[in-house]
Design a protein around this motif. Sequence first.
Motif, PDB file in Angstrom:
ATOM      1  N   ASP A   1      69.117  97.232  38.751  1.00 47.67           N
ATOM      2  CA  ASP A   1      69.104  95.844  39.215  1.00 47.67           C
ATOM      3  C   ASP A   1      69.670  94.949  38.120  1.00 47.67           C
ATOM      4  O   ASP A   1      69.166  94.927  36.999  1.00 47.67           O
ATOM      5  N   ARG A   2      70.719  94.190  38.493  1.00 41.71           N
ATOM      6  CA  ARG A   2      71.311  93.277  37.511  1.00 41.71           C
ATOM      7  C   ARG A   2      70.705  91.890  37.709  1.00 41.71           C
ATOM      8  O   ARG A   2      71.409  90.897  37.938  1.00 41.71           O
ATOM      9  N   VAL A   3      69.406  91.809  37.667  1.00 43.41           N
ATOM     10  CA  VAL A   3      68.718  90.549  37.915  1.00 43.41           C
ATOM     11  C   VAL A   3      67.299  90.680  37.392  1.00 43.41           C
ATOM     12  O   VAL A   3      66.698  91.744  37.467  1.00 43.41           O
ATOM     13  N   ALA A   4      66.796  89.586  36.828  1.00 41.36           N
ATOM     14  CA  ALA A   4      65.403  89.578  36.382  1.00 41.36           C
ATOM     15  C   ALA A   4      64.571  89.011  37.510  1.00 41.36           C
ATOM     16  O   ALA A   4      64.920  87.983  38.072  1.00 41.36           O
ATOM     17  N   THR A   5      63.511  89.712  37.887  1.00 39.66           N
ATOM     18  CA  THR A   5      62.605  89.129  38.880  1.00 39.66           C
ATOM     19  C   THR A   5      61.239  89.084  38.215  1.00 39.66           C
ATOM     20  O   THR A   5      60.405  89.951  38.446  1.00 39.66           O
ATOM     21  N   SER A   6      61.093  88.083  37.368  1.00 39.86           N
ATOM     22  CA  SER A   6      59.890  87.965  36.545  1.00 39.86           C
ATOM     23  C   SER A   6      58.637  88.076  37.392  1.00 39.86           C
ATOM     24  O   SER A   6      58.465  87.319  38.340  1.00 39.86           O
TER      25      SER A   6
END
Lengths: 95, 392
Positions: free
Chosen positions: B319-324
């Motif tokens: 995943d090239r995204v942060a999903t804090s």
Amino acid sequence: MSEAEKPGSKSLPIGGILVKPGSSIEYKTGDWRAFRPTLDEKKCTGCLICWIYCPDSAIIRKPPIVAINYEFCKGCGICANECPVKAITMVEEGA
Amino acid sequence: MAKVIGLTGDHAIAYAAKQCDVDVVAAYPITPQTIIVERFSDYVANGEVKTEYVCVESEHSAMSACVGASTTGARVFTATSSQGLALMHEILYIASSLRCPIVMAVVNRALSAPINIHCDHSDMMGSRDCGWIQLYSENAQEAYDLTIQAFKIAEDPEILLPVTVNLDGFIISHCMEGVNVISDEEVRKFLPPRKAVYKLDPANPITIGALCFTDYYFEIKFQQEDVMKKVPAKVKEVGEEFGKITGRSYGLIETFGLEDAEVAVMCLGSTAGTARVVADKLRKSGKPVGVIKVRLYRPFPTQEIVEAVKGLKALTVLDRVATSGAPSGPLCSDVKTALYAETEKPLITNVIYGLGGRDISPENLEDIFNDALRTADVGRVDRPIKYVGVRE
Ligand code: SF4
Ligand code: SF4
């Protein structure tokens, strides 16, 4: 219209589009009403102030006075507020 | 006749939009998308297209103008990135709910703060539930090909949904590649002018965007859920038809080495290219690895993915995204949900990588594959989420 009679997702036009003009006449906003304007015909002078103010055109001219169309009156109370002789009283629906 | 020309990803998309005879473009420039609308405005200025080009003061207005234009039956295109997509957010839902078949290129870029112009997928993932069909391209060629296909998918009377064509900021948008382009004539044959099912027309008045309360809203939203089920087959059909003209057929996902792989890496976008090169090298040294590239992200191609992972011992989802605060990244969460009901499924690890354009190297990917092989060996997931390429 009862819940069961209302069209489902498959028979409704896509995107909530209204496909024929003038259909708002079929949308009975009277369902929304919590308070019902009631007219005291003896007090009414026929000045038509309520007729001008009603946002839903639910006041009907009935010379020499007026009448209320409950199919569309949504019970906002503006007519009662504006009537100079207090001929309209808001009464709770079902009360 | 097909020919090969040198194009950046952005330029390839502008070129495709030109060939698609777009009626209206309303756009606002934002890096790294700017080249798309810049090139397109050149075509307009040079008289190469008959497009109405609407210069607007923000992306919110751009998408609003696109919705308005689309409801008149026009073929509509726009492009954006990052903060621009975020600013469009509320109108994205209106476009899909009013069933406007707009095509938009989203050049994926990190969201602020800190301010950054480079690639990650947090822009599109932030709007992933907006009801748009979402395609991801791996390179400029795919960006070109998918843009042409996107109009055909979007405008199909059975579908009527907007489509985003995603491409990685700078990595694809600004790198020049040899791109096979087909002739204007071939595009026109593949994509005839839009035939609107409903449109604003003074001669036949209709209302679009009327108030819809508790008694009808759910039904209208359910229509959208329902139509999404038809999308995978349509995307496949259009991808195959495109293949007949160009020799480049497209499906919902693309796999490499899965016939005999025991572990695989799954990702979106340009990383798939690097993963394939690394997997190829590892396979030559006898390691049973493969790659799954997800091209159609929304609607999620659950069935294809269930089939693709059959027989795998371990799967690493990138995943090239942060999903804090989320249990895993969006792609990984979707994959896990898709596989929940399966009795046999691989051990799944999530890797978060490449935020704000941080490069993912072949060495990183080799480590990721080797980790996955170790997971398959020991038969359990030790760390469900790993961050690759960050200094701790
Ligand atoms: S209550 Fe409101 S809607 Fe009803 S008649 Fe009076 S002004 Fe019109
Ligand atoms: S405002 Fe009062 S008096 Fe005048 S027409 Fe309406 S109800 Fe009658």
